[in-house]
Design a protein around this motif. Sequence first.
Motif, PDB file in Angstrom:
ATOM      1  N   LYS A 208       1.998   1.799  -3.374  1.00 35.13           N
ATOM      2  CA  LYS A 208       0.911   2.400  -4.324  1.00 35.13           C
ATOM      3  C   LYS A 208       0.746   3.894  -4.000  1.00 35.13           C
ATOM      4  O   LYS A 208       0.363   4.718  -4.786  1.00 35.13           O
TER       5      LYS A 208
ATOM      6  N   GLN B 241       3.299   5.787  -5.907  1.00 33.36           N
ATOM      7  CA  GLN B 241       2.890   6.077  -7.139  1.00 33.36           C
ATOM      8  C   GLN B 241       1.700   6.871  -7.588  1.00 33.36           C
ATOM      9  O   GLN B 241       1.893   7.687  -8.499  1.00 33.36           O
ATOM     10  N   TRP B 242       0.780   6.992  -6.466  1.00 28.43           N
ATOM     11  CA  TRP B 242      -0.276   8.142  -6.661  1.00 28.43           C
ATOM     12  C   TRP B 242       0.180   9.218  -6.634  1.00 28.43           C
ATOM     13  O   TRP B 242      -0.150  10.429  -7.204  1.00 28.43           O
TER      14      TRP B 242
ATOM     15  N   GLN C   2       0.879  -1.153  -0.010  1.00 28.05           N
ATOM     16  CA  GLN C   2      -0.075   0.023   0.020  1.00 28.05           C
ATOM     17  C   GLN C   2       1.025   1.432   0.020  1.00 28.05           C
ATOM     18  O   GLN C   2       0.427   2.136  -0.578  1.00 28.05           O
TER      19      GLN C   2
END
Length: 184
Positions: A160, A163-164, A157
């Motif tokens: 992620k 990356q976001w 998470q």
Amino acid sequence: MDTVVVYESLWGNTAAIAQAIARGFGNGAVALTTDKATPSVVARARLLIVGAPVHAMNLPTDASRTSAMSKVYGRPGLHADVSHPSIRDWLEAVPPADRQFAAFETGIRGPLGHGAARAITSRLTALGHTPIEEPRTFTVALVTGSAEPAALLIGGQEEKAVQWGEHLATVMAASRAKDSPHRP
């Protein structure tokens, strides 16, 4: 501070995600608790990224925060951090403005793990702010035997979230380029 990631975090999960988003965004983005994201800090930000944990398909309430204080994870024991104002209270103090924002939440898998980011989006939109991206959910487990902060985060998470953050930086760069006057 051009980009401010504001968060409420009881067990360290949302804090870890907020910090990862700020790292991914780069360019001086900072992750701040609700008490550090004062109105003057918010007024200087071009982009707000706001996140909270999901409690009962919404933002944490005073009652859910009090309930969280009775839970202890692992040994010697991780206790809920309720020393900062809730995102719910922080949102009540945000002044109307035409500022861009993105919202995120930390929640369990399934339909019960959503609702905080939707509430953040609704409130900020009502104040004249503009969402630049659909809200994101970062997944946590229901229980852990660990007393480490952010122990409830499901593997991957934080990556992620980085990356976001990178994606949001790209969206903002494109927005700035579009708003800049073109020179021959």
